[in-house]
Design a protein around this motif. Sequence first.
Motif, PDB file in Angstrom:
ATOM      1  N   MET A 181      -9.365  46.986  75.581  1.00 32.60           N
ATOM      2  CA  MET A 181     -10.549  47.763  75.216  1.00 32.60           C
ATOM      3  C   MET A 181     -11.327  48.152  76.475  1.00 32.60           C
ATOM      4  N   LEU A 182     -11.600  47.185  77.332  1.00 29.39           N
ATOM      5  CA  LEU A 182     -12.301  47.474  78.583  1.00 29.39           C
ATOM      6  C   LEU A 182     -11.424  48.313  79.501  1.00 29.39           C
ATOM      7  N   ALA A 183     -10.131  48.051  79.511  1.00 30.41           N
ATOM      8  CA  ALA A 183      -9.207  48.802  80.366  1.00 30.41           C
ATOM      9  C   ALA A 183      -9.210  50.288  80.017  1.00 30.41           C
ATOM     10  N   ALA A 184      -9.246  50.614  78.737  1.00 26.68           N
ATOM     11  CA  ALA A 184      -9.278  52.019  78.316  1.00 26.68           C
ATOM     12  C   ALA A 184     -10.532  52.704  78.838  1.00 26.68           C
ATOM     13  N   ASP A 185     -11.660  52.049  78.689  1.00 31.07           N
ATOM     14  CA  ASP A 185     -12.922  52.631  79.139  1.00 31.07           C
ATOM     15  C   ASP A 185     -12.922  52.828  80.661  1.00 31.07           C
ATOM     16  N   LEU A 186     -12.467  51.819  81.393  1.00 33.53           N
ATOM     17  CA  LEU A 186     -12.422  51.924  82.859  1.00 33.53           C
ATOM     18  C   LEU A 186     -11.458  53.019  83.311  1.00 33.53           C
ATOM     19  N   ALA A 187     -10.286  53.083  82.705  1.00 34.97           N
ATOM     20  CA  ALA A 187      -9.287  54.079  83.098  1.00 34.97           C
ATOM     21  C   ALA A 187      -9.792  55.495  82.824  1.00 34.97           C
ATOM     22  N   TYR A 188     -10.414  55.698  81.667  1.00 36.67           N
ATOM     23  CA  TYR A 188     -10.919  57.030  81.330  1.00 36.67           C
ATOM     24  C   TYR A 188     -12.028  57.443  82.299  1.00 36.67           C
ATOM     25  N   LEU A 229     -14.807  53.329  73.643  1.00 33.51           N
ATOM     26  CA  LEU A 229     -15.154  51.999  73.130  1.00 33.51           C
ATOM     27  C   LEU A 229     -15.535  52.077  71.659  1.00 33.51           C
ATOM     28  N   ARG A 230     -16.207  53.141  71.273  1.00 37.17           N
ATOM     29  CA  ARG A 230     -16.607  53.276  69.876  1.00 37.17           C
ATOM     30  C   ARG A 230     -15.390  53.461  68.973  1.00 37.17           C
ATOM     31  N   ILE A 231     -14.473  54.330  69.363  1.00 33.98           N
ATOM     32  CA  ILE A 231     -13.314  54.561  68.507  1.00 33.98           C
ATOM     33  C   ILE A 231     -12.390  53.349  68.497  1.00 33.98           C
ATOM     34  N   LEU A 232     -12.228  52.674  69.636  1.00 34.68           N
ATOM     35  CA  LEU A 232     -11.386  51.473  69.665  1.00 34.68           C
ATOM     36  C   LEU A 232     -12.011  50.358  68.832  1.00 34.68           C
ATOM     37  N   SER A 233     -13.327  50.216  68.897  1.00 32.93           N
ATOM     38  CA  SER A 233     -14.004  49.209  68.064  1.00 32.93           C
ATOM     39  C   SER A 233     -13.786  49.512  66.590  1.00 32.93           C
ATOM     40  N   TYR A 234     -13.867  50.783  66.228  1.00 28.71           N
ATOM     41  CA  TYR A 234     -13.618  51.182  64.839  1.00 28.71           C
ATOM     42  C   TYR A 234     -12.193  50.812  64.438  1.00 28.71           C
ATOM     43  N   LEU A 235     -11.223  51.155  65.274  1.00 26.87           N
ATOM     44  CA  LEU A 235      -9.823  50.885  64.948  1.00 26.87           C
ATOM     45  C   LEU A 235      -9.564  49.385  64.802  1.00 26.87           C
ATOM     46  N   VAL A 236     -10.063  48.594  65.742  1.00 23.00           N
ATOM     47  CA  VAL A 236      -9.828  47.148  65.697  1.00 23.00           C
ATOM     48  C   VAL A 236     -10.489  46.532  64.467  1.00 23.00           C
ATOM     49  N   SER A 237     -11.677  47.000  64.128  1.00 20.69           N
ATOM     50  CA  SER A 237     -12.361  46.425  62.967  1.00 20.69           C
ATOM     51  C   SER A 237     -11.696  46.830  61.651  1.00 20.69           C
ATOM     52  N   HIS A 238     -10.829  47.832  61.669  1.00 26.66           N
ATOM     53  CA  HIS A 238     -10.132  48.259  60.461  1.00 26.66           C
ATOM     54  C   HIS A 238      -8.666  47.814  60.439  1.00 26.66           C
ATOM     55  N   LEU A 239      -8.284  46.979  61.396  1.00 26.35           N
ATOM     56  CA  LEU A 239      -6.921  46.439  61.381  1.00 26.35           C
ATOM     57  C   LEU A 239      -6.754  45.523  60.174  1.00 26.35           C
ATOM     58  N   ASP A 240      -5.575  45.535  59.619  1.00 32.79           N
ATOM     59  CA  ASP A 240      -5.261  44.655  58.497  1.00 32.79           C
ATOM     60  C   ASP A 240      -3.858  44.108  58.716  1.00 32.79           C
ATOM     61  N   GLY A 241      -3.795  43.035  59.475  1.00 34.04           N
ATOM     62  CA  GLY A 241      -2.497  42.420  59.758  1.00 34.04           C
ATOM     63  C   GLY A 241      -1.609  43.327  60.594  1.00 34.04           C
ATOM     64  N   ASP A 242      -0.345  43.342  60.230  1.00 29.21           N
ATOM     65  CA  ASP A 242       0.675  44.066  60.980  1.00 29.21           C
ATOM     66  C   ASP A 242       0.894  45.453  60.361  1.00 29.21           C
ATOM     67  N   ALA A 243      -0.149  46.270  60.358  1.00 25.70           N
ATOM     68  CA  ALA A 243      -0.068  47.591  59.740  1.00 25.70           C
ATOM     69  C   ALA A 243      -0.904  48.575  60.554  1.00 25.70           C
ATOM     70  N   PRO A 244      -0.583  49.849  60.454  1.00 24.55           N
ATOM     71  CA  PRO A 244      -1.404  50.838  61.166  1.00 24.55           C
ATOM     72  C   PRO A 244      -2.737  51.055  60.462  1.00 24.55           C
ATOM     73  N   PRO A 260      -1.858  45.534  70.724  1.00 25.87           N
ATOM     74  CA  PRO A 260      -2.519  44.226  70.571  1.00 25.87           C
ATOM     75  C   PRO A 260      -3.289  43.780  71.811  1.00 25.87           C
ATOM     76  N   ALA A 261      -3.084  44.432  72.948  1.00 29.05           N
ATOM     77  CA  ALA A 261      -3.908  44.129  74.123  1.00 29.05           C
ATOM     78  C   ALA A 261      -5.325  44.654  73.916  1.00 29.05           C
ATOM     79  N   VAL A 262      -5.495  45.599  72.982  1.00 26.92           N
ATOM     80  CA  VAL A 262      -6.816  46.120  72.626  1.00 26.92           C
ATOM     81  C   VAL A 262      -7.450  45.215  71.584  1.00 26.92           C
ATOM     82  N   GLY A 263      -6.691  44.886  70.547  1.00 27.24           N
ATOM     83  CA  GLY A 263      -7.210  44.013  69.499  1.00 27.24           C
ATOM     84  C   GLY A 263      -6.144  43.701  68.476  1.00 27.24           C
ATOM     85  N   VAL A 264      -6.333  42.585  67.796  1.00 23.03           N
ATOM     86  CA  VAL A 264      -5.384  42.147  66.777  1.00 23.03           C
ATOM     87  C   VAL A 264      -6.167  41.449  65.675  1.00 23.03           C
ATOM     88  N   CYS A 265      -5.701  41.612  64.442  1.00 20.74           N
ATOM     89  CA  CYS A 265      -6.385  40.992  63.313  1.00 20.74           C
ATOM     90  C   CYS A 265      -5.357  40.487  62.312  1.00 20.74           C
TER      91      CYS A 265
END
Length: 188
Positions: free
Chosen positions: A17-24, A49-64, A112-117
Amino acid sequence: MTITCTCERPLATGPGMLAADLAYHRQIRAERTAGGRRFRSRRDDFNLLRILSYLVSHLDGDAPVRVDVAHLAEEFERSEALLGAELDWLAEHRFVYLDGRADGVVRVWVNPAVGVCGADPRTVAARHRFPYFVVKPLGARGPEPVQVVEYDREVWEQVFADNYETLTRQTFPSQNCRACFRPQLRQV
Protein backbone atom coordinates in the motif's frame (compact mmCIF):
# COMPACT_ATOMS: atom_id res chain seq x y z
CA MET A 1 -31.76 -16.59 22.42
CA THR A 2 -28.69 -17.07 20.25
CA ILE A 3 -26.17 -14.28 19.98
CA THR A 4 -24.05 -14.38 16.84
CA CYS A 5 -20.44 -13.32 16.76
CA THR A 6 -19.80 -9.93 15.14
CA CYS A 7 -16.03 -9.93 15.43
CA GLU A 8 -14.04 -8.65 12.46
CA ARG A 9 -12.53 -10.89 9.83
CA PRO A 10 -8.72 -10.82 9.87
CA LEU A 11 -7.73 -7.98 7.56
CA ALA A 12 -4.04 -7.22 7.19
CA THR A 13 -2.36 -4.57 5.07
CA GLY A 14 1.16 -4.95 3.81
CA PRO A 15 4.00 -2.80 2.50
CA GLY A 16 2.45 -2.72 -0.98
CA MET A 17 0.00 0.00 0.00
CA LEU A 18 2.76 2.45 0.95
CA ALA A 19 4.91 1.22 -1.94
CA ALA A 20 2.20 2.10 -4.48
CA ASP A 21 1.87 5.62 -3.11
CA LEU A 22 5.65 6.18 -3.04
CA ALA A 23 6.17 4.77 -6.54
CA TYR A 24 3.38 6.88 -8.04
CA HIS A 25 4.53 10.11 -6.40
CA ARG A 26 8.13 9.42 -7.41
CA GLN A 27 6.98 8.95 -11.02
CA ILE A 28 4.86 12.11 -11.27
CA ARG A 29 7.48 14.22 -9.51
CA ALA A 30 10.10 13.08 -12.03
CA GLU A 31 7.76 13.78 -14.97
CA ARG A 32 6.72 17.22 -13.75
CA THR A 33 10.11 18.50 -12.66
CA ALA A 34 11.92 17.52 -15.87
CA GLY A 35 13.69 20.55 -17.29
CA GLY A 36 13.86 22.32 -13.93
CA ARG A 37 10.13 22.99 -13.59
CA ARG A 38 8.61 23.38 -10.16
CA PHE A 39 6.44 20.52 -8.89
CA ARG A 40 2.75 21.27 -8.43
CA SER A 41 0.08 18.77 -7.47
CA ARG A 42 -3.10 18.64 -9.56
CA ARG A 43 -6.73 17.81 -8.93
CA ASP A 44 -6.45 14.88 -11.34
CA ASP A 45 -3.56 13.29 -9.44
CA PHE A 46 -4.29 9.71 -8.47
CA ASN A 47 -5.43 8.93 -4.94
CA LEU A 48 -4.02 5.41 -4.75
CA LEU A 49 -4.18 5.01 -0.98
CA ARG A 50 -7.91 5.65 -1.06
CA ILE A 51 -8.64 3.14 -3.80
CA LEU A 52 -6.30 0.51 -2.30
CA SER A 53 -7.94 0.97 1.11
CA TYR A 54 -11.33 0.48 -0.54
CA LEU A 55 -10.16 -2.68 -2.32
CA VAL A 56 -8.56 -4.21 0.79
CA SER A 57 -11.60 -3.47 2.93
CA HIS A 58 -13.80 -5.26 0.37
CA LEU A 59 -11.66 -8.40 0.13
CA ASP A 60 -13.48 -11.60 0.95
CA GLY A 61 -11.04 -14.45 1.28
CA ASP A 62 -9.46 -15.79 -1.89
CA ALA A 63 -11.67 -13.93 -4.38
CA PRO A 64 -11.47 -10.80 -6.50
CA VAL A 65 -13.18 -7.57 -5.52
CA ARG A 66 -15.99 -6.64 -7.90
CA VAL A 67 -15.79 -2.91 -8.57
CA ASP A 68 -18.68 -1.02 -10.14
CA VAL A 69 -16.60 1.76 -11.68
CA ALA A 70 -19.47 4.26 -12.07
CA HIS A 71 -20.67 3.79 -8.49
CA LEU A 72 -17.15 4.01 -7.02
CA ALA A 73 -16.27 7.06 -9.14
CA GLU A 74 -19.38 8.79 -7.81
CA GLU A 75 -18.53 7.79 -4.22
CA PHE A 76 -14.95 9.10 -4.63
CA GLU A 77 -16.13 12.21 -6.52
CA ARG A 78 -13.84 11.34 -9.44
CA SER A 79 -14.53 10.79 -13.12
CA GLU A 80 -14.91 7.21 -14.33
CA ALA A 81 -11.98 7.80 -16.71
CA LEU A 82 -9.72 8.90 -13.85
CA LEU A 83 -10.74 5.95 -11.67
CA GLY A 84 -10.12 3.62 -14.62
CA ALA A 85 -6.70 5.19 -15.13
CA GLU A 86 -5.89 4.64 -11.43
CA LEU A 87 -6.84 0.96 -11.69
CA ASP A 88 -4.81 0.62 -14.90
CA TRP A 89 -1.75 2.20 -13.24
CA LEU A 90 -2.06 -0.16 -10.27
CA ALA A 91 -2.36 -3.13 -12.64
CA GLU A 92 0.59 -2.00 -14.77
CA HIS A 93 2.77 -1.86 -11.65
CA ARG A 94 1.35 -5.18 -10.36
CA PHE A 95 -0.32 -3.95 -7.19
CA VAL A 96 -3.53 -5.45 -8.57
CA TYR A 97 -4.58 -7.70 -11.44
CA LEU A 98 -7.61 -6.68 -13.50
CA ASP A 99 -9.65 -9.65 -14.60
CA GLY A 100 -12.14 -8.54 -17.22
CA ARG A 101 -14.46 -5.59 -17.54
CA ALA A 102 -18.13 -6.03 -18.37
CA ASP A 103 -21.05 -3.64 -17.98
CA GLY A 104 -18.97 -1.19 -15.99
CA VAL A 105 -17.84 -3.81 -13.47
CA VAL A 106 -14.24 -4.93 -13.17
CA ARG A 107 -12.93 -7.87 -11.14
CA VAL A 108 -9.83 -6.80 -9.22
CA TRP A 109 -7.41 -9.27 -7.66
CA VAL A 110 -5.37 -7.51 -4.96
CA ASN A 111 -1.68 -8.32 -4.51
CA PRO A 112 -1.38 -9.78 -0.98
CA ALA A 113 1.60 -7.47 -0.40
CA VAL A 114 -1.04 -4.70 -0.43
CA GLY A 115 -3.56 -6.49 1.78
CA VAL A 116 -5.18 -9.80 2.56
CA CYS A 117 -8.39 -10.76 4.31
CA GLY A 118 -9.09 -14.33 5.32
CA ALA A 119 -6.93 -15.90 2.61
CA ASP A 120 -3.53 -17.50 2.34
CA PRO A 121 -1.30 -14.89 0.65
CA ARG A 122 0.82 -17.64 -0.90
CA THR A 123 -2.13 -18.90 -2.95
CA VAL A 124 -3.16 -15.46 -4.20
CA ALA A 125 0.43 -14.50 -5.01
CA ALA A 126 1.01 -17.72 -6.94
CA ARG A 127 -2.18 -17.35 -8.98
CA HIS A 128 -1.05 -14.09 -10.60
CA ARG A 129 2.70 -14.33 -9.92
CA PHE A 130 2.48 -11.19 -7.82
CA PRO A 131 5.77 -9.62 -6.73
CA TYR A 132 6.50 -8.58 -3.15
CA PHE A 133 7.23 -4.92 -2.44
CA VAL A 134 9.82 -3.71 0.04
CA VAL A 135 9.79 -0.07 1.14
CA LYS A 136 13.39 0.98 1.67
CA PRO A 137 14.35 2.51 5.04
CA LEU A 138 14.69 6.09 3.72
CA GLY A 139 11.27 5.89 2.08
CA ALA A 140 10.47 8.90 -0.08
CA ARG A 141 13.81 10.53 0.76
CA GLY A 142 15.83 7.73 -0.85
CA PRO A 143 16.76 7.53 -4.54
CA GLU A 144 14.58 4.43 -5.12
CA PRO A 145 12.01 4.15 -2.33
CA VAL A 146 10.54 0.82 -3.44
CA GLN A 147 12.24 -2.47 -4.21
CA VAL A 148 10.21 -4.94 -6.26
CA VAL A 149 11.00 -8.57 -5.46
CA GLU A 150 9.73 -10.63 -8.39
CA TYR A 151 7.47 -13.57 -7.60
CA ASP A 152 9.32 -16.23 -5.66
CA ARG A 153 7.51 -18.97 -3.78
CA GLU A 154 10.12 -18.90 -1.00
CA VAL A 155 9.62 -15.17 -0.43
CA TRP A 156 5.87 -15.69 0.01
CA GLU A 157 6.53 -18.67 2.31
CA GLN A 158 8.65 -16.37 4.48
CA VAL A 159 5.93 -13.68 4.46
CA PHE A 160 3.42 -16.30 5.61
CA ALA A 161 5.76 -17.64 8.31
CA ASP A 162 6.54 -14.13 9.61
CA ASN A 163 2.82 -13.29 9.81
CA TYR A 164 1.44 -16.72 10.72
CA GLU A 165 -0.42 -15.66 13.86
CA THR A 166 -2.21 -12.78 12.14
CA LEU A 167 -2.99 -14.68 8.93
CA THR A 168 -4.37 -17.82 10.58
CA ARG A 169 -6.75 -16.05 12.96
CA GLN A 170 -10.39 -16.69 12.25
CA THR A 171 -11.51 -13.34 13.66
CA PHE A 172 -10.19 -10.26 15.37
CA PRO A 173 -12.08 -9.64 18.60
CA SER A 174 -14.42 -6.67 18.62
CA GLN A 175 -15.32 -5.04 21.93
CA ASN A 176 -18.87 -4.62 20.61
CA CYS A 177 -19.35 -8.36 20.02
CA ARG A 178 -21.89 -9.63 22.56
CA ALA A 179 -21.15 -13.29 21.74
CA CYS A 180 -17.50 -13.00 22.76
CA PHE A 181 -17.76 -10.22 25.35
CA ARG A 182 -20.98 -10.80 27.26
CA PRO A 183 -22.15 -7.89 29.37
CA GLN A 184 -21.25 -8.41 33.01
CA LEU A 185 -22.90 -6.75 35.95
CA ARG A 186 -20.52 -4.98 38.22
CA GLN A 187 -20.35 -6.08 41.79
CA VAL A 188 -21.45 -3.53 44.34
